[in-house]
Design an enzyme around this catalytic site. Structure first.
Site, PDB file in Angstrom:
ATOM      1  CE1 TYR A   1      -3.873  -7.980  -0.178  1.00 27.54           C
ATOM      2  CE2 TYR A   1      -1.823  -7.662   1.041  1.00 27.54           C
ATOM      3  CZ  TYR A   1      -3.045  -7.194   0.616  1.00 27.54           C
ATOM      4  OH  TYR A   1      -3.456  -5.936   0.969  1.00 27.54           O
TER       5      TYR A   1
ATOM      6  NE  ARG B   1       2.344 -11.363  -1.499  1.00 29.86           N
ATOM      7  CZ  ARG B   1       3.592 -11.016  -1.360  1.00 29.86           C
ATOM      8  NH1 ARG B   1       4.477 -11.903  -0.934  1.00 29.86           N
ATOM      9  NH2 ARG B   1       3.994  -9.792  -1.628  1.00 29.86           N
TER      10      ARG B   1
ATOM     11  CB  CYS C   1       0.427 -28.153 -16.000  1.00 34.47           C
ATOM     12  SG  CYS C   1       0.188 -29.797 -15.347  1.00 34.47           S
TER      13      CYS C   1
HETATM   14  N1  LLP Z   1      -6.438   0.182   1.210  1.00 26.50           N
HETATM   15  C1  LLP Z   1      -6.573   0.055  -0.121  1.00 26.50           C
HETATM   16  C2  LLP Z   1      -7.448   0.993  -0.833  1.00 26.50           C
HETATM   17  C3  LLP Z   1      -5.871  -0.946  -0.813  1.00 26.50           C
HETATM   18  O1  LLP Z   1      -6.000  -1.049  -2.135  1.00 26.50           O
HETATM   19  C4  LLP Z   1      -5.037  -1.832  -0.092  1.00 26.50           C
HETATM   20  C5  LLP Z   1      -4.312  -2.906  -0.775  1.00 26.50           C
HETATM   21  C6  LLP Z   1      -4.960  -1.678   1.304  1.00 26.50           C
HETATM   22  C7  LLP Z   1      -5.657  -0.652   1.923  1.00 26.50           C
HETATM   23  C8  LLP Z   1      -4.116  -2.569   2.170  1.00 26.50           C
HETATM   24  O2  LLP Z   1      -2.765  -2.472   1.856  1.00 26.50           O
HETATM   25  P1  LLP Z   1      -1.677  -3.246   2.723  1.00 26.50           P
HETATM   26  O3  LLP Z   1      -1.677  -2.627   4.091  1.00 26.50           O
HETATM   27  O4  LLP Z   1      -2.060  -4.683   2.778  1.00 26.50           O
HETATM   28  O5  LLP Z   1      -0.420  -3.026   1.992  1.00 26.50           O
HETATM   29  N2  LLP Z   1      -1.704  -8.795  -3.552  1.00 26.50           N
HETATM   30  C9  LLP Z   1      -0.580  -7.925  -3.287  1.00 26.50           C
HETATM   31  C10 LLP Z   1      -0.993  -6.706  -2.480  1.00 26.50           C
HETATM   32  C11 LLP Z   1      -2.105  -5.923  -3.109  1.00 26.50           C
HETATM   33  C12 LLP Z   1      -2.543  -4.741  -2.276  1.00 26.50           C
HETATM   34  C13 LLP Z   1      -3.778  -4.152  -2.807  1.00 26.50           C
HETATM   35  N3  LLP Z   1      -4.308  -3.076  -2.044  1.00 26.50           N
HETATM   36  C14 LLP Z   1       0.504  -8.734  -2.609  1.00 26.50           C
HETATM   37  O6  LLP Z   1       0.331  -9.912  -2.392  1.00 26.50           O
HETATM   38  O7  LLP Z   1       1.579  -8.205  -2.328  1.00 26.50           O
END
Ligand code: LLP
Length: 415
Positions: A371, A313, A343
């Protein structure tokens, strides 16, 4: 809620366990999660929605460890998945297929088959092409696929552009203005059953207003559909509620839920949510050992044994994670660049962190439960970290540290 991470006699604890004991026993880098914090987050959702028919679908991508899925399944959760692999995880963890919603823009035939075979709650369809493929696949299996459209409400989530998904330019969802026509089209396809509607506008939102704006637009569509004779069984507002990494002030789960319930008013449809980060983010930390302190002319570096492959992240989003020493020491502090051994200049966990540390000390990278492990990789042939779950005083290894031999096993030499 009781704080999950506390200093007791200058030692950082998770629940009743000193994190230093975990680092000693399982080594570093190591992800550590609090069962109490995970449970608490789920219960806050469940309590907030208890007045109505609901399904809380944990977004598996945020933390897919089998034990974590099993815990949520036991608590009654459903799951939001985005791949056949995630479905297999949910089933392996004892989750119910009937409580699974399947999101994602690129579902393959094989993934559709797997999900139809298992009997999931619903496919969140993201394009006309996907709709027709799903109809064909279901027909070939003699099944009827439950369908919801993921509608793009064109609302600005005001979050990082990489995790903002609800704007017109986004690859996600079907355009708001096309939705009615698509529902009509779906209603004519023989192997589909329209069951719902959904949206997801982005992640790490720290304000309620974009959620409400999106929800209102979705409800307008639901009413327009009803006038057309298309009646839905559920409404899914996605995930996206933010957490506090540093100075953010995200709404409480209860306030967020209350705002959505107000939009739902007396409607009868089942309410589905897809929270990920808020369920796991602040329940987990990444432990890492200081390998070297390296003074420089302009910057001082604390070189640690976790890297961008373990927690991507900071490198990917310039995300901020607090970094705390496991033991508070009475030595002079300095400002450090906390960097890993990979690296790449982008391999950092934190910039300019004032810390009182020595070589060999262990640090906790906070708010790493979401994540973190799920986005880790083997870059630089680095085996992935161990994962540990703490429940009160009990400590369980829920994923072994990878071995280099695991990484080499799938490869072949032809020379
Ligand atoms: N539903 C759908 C269709 C999604 O695409 C996502 C997350 C969620 C639910 C859950 O969202 P949350 O409640 O976790 O915000 N890797 C990034 C975050 C990517 C989120 C992708 N979609 C990070 O580390 O911030």
């Amino acid at each position: 809620m009781n704080p999950t991470f506390t200093y007791q006699q200058d030692q950082l604890y998770i629940e009743n366990v000193a994190l230093a004991d975990i680092a000693r026993q399982y080594g570093t880098p190591c992800y550590v999660y609090s069962q109490a914090a995970l449970t608490q987050a789920y219960r806050e959702y469940a309590d907030a929605l208890s007045t109505r028919d609901n399904l809380i679908c944990f977004a598996v991508k945020s933390n897919p460890n089998l034990s974590i899925l099993a815990l949520f399944a036991k608590l009654g959760a459903g799951f939001d998945i985005v791949s056949g692999g995630e479905l297999q995880r949910v089933l392996a963890a004892g989750g119910e297929a009937g409580k699974v919603v399947f999101s994602g823009v690129g579902k393959s035939v094989a993934e559709m088959r797997l999900a139809l075979e298992a009997g999931i709650h619903c496919f969140n369809v993201e394009s006309a092409a996907e709709l027709h493929r799903l109809n064909e696949v279901a027909g070939s299996m003699g099944k009827v696929a439950p369908v919801s459209f993921r509608v793009n409400p064109n609302v600005d989530a005001k979050t990082h552009p990489y995790i903002s998904t609800g704007l017109k330019k986004s690859k996600f969802g079907v355009a708001y203005d096309d939705a009615l026509a698509l529902y009509r089209e779906a209603s004519r396809l023989p192997h589909l059953k329209i069951t719902g509607i959904d949206c997801h506008i982005g992640s790490q939102l720290t304000e309620i207003s974009p959620f409400v704006a999106a929800a209102e637009k979705v409800i307008q569509l639901v009413d327009a559909l009803a006038k057309d004779g298309i009646h839905l069984e559920h409404i899914d507002f996605g995930g996206g509620l933010g957490i506090r990494y540093n100075e953010e002030t995200p709404p409480a789960i209860a306030d967020y839920a209350a705002a959505l319930l107000q939009v739902m008013d007396k409607r009868k449809e089942k309410l589905i949510l897809e929270p990920g980060r808020v369920m796991v983010g602040n329940a987990g930390v990444l432990l890492t050992t200081v390998e070297y302190l390296k003074p420089g002319e302009e910057k001082h570096f604390a070189i640690v044994d976790a890297a961008m492959n373990d927690l991507m992240r900071p490198a990917l989003y310039d995300a901020y994670h607090q970094i705390l020493p496991l033991r508070r020491k009475n030595i002079p502090s300095m400002s450090y660049e906390v960097v890993g051994p990979v690296c790449e200049s982008g391999d950092f966990l934190g910039h300019d962190r004032e810390m009182a540390v020595e070589q060999g000390d262990v640090l906790a990278v906070m708010s790493a439960g979401a994540y973190g492990m799920s986005m880790s990789s083997n870059y630089n042939t680095r085996p992935r970290a161990a994962e540990v779950l703490v429940d009160g005083s009990s400590v369980k290894l829920i994923r072994e540290r990878e071995k280099v031999n695991d990484l080499l096993a799938a490869e072949k030499i032809f020379l």
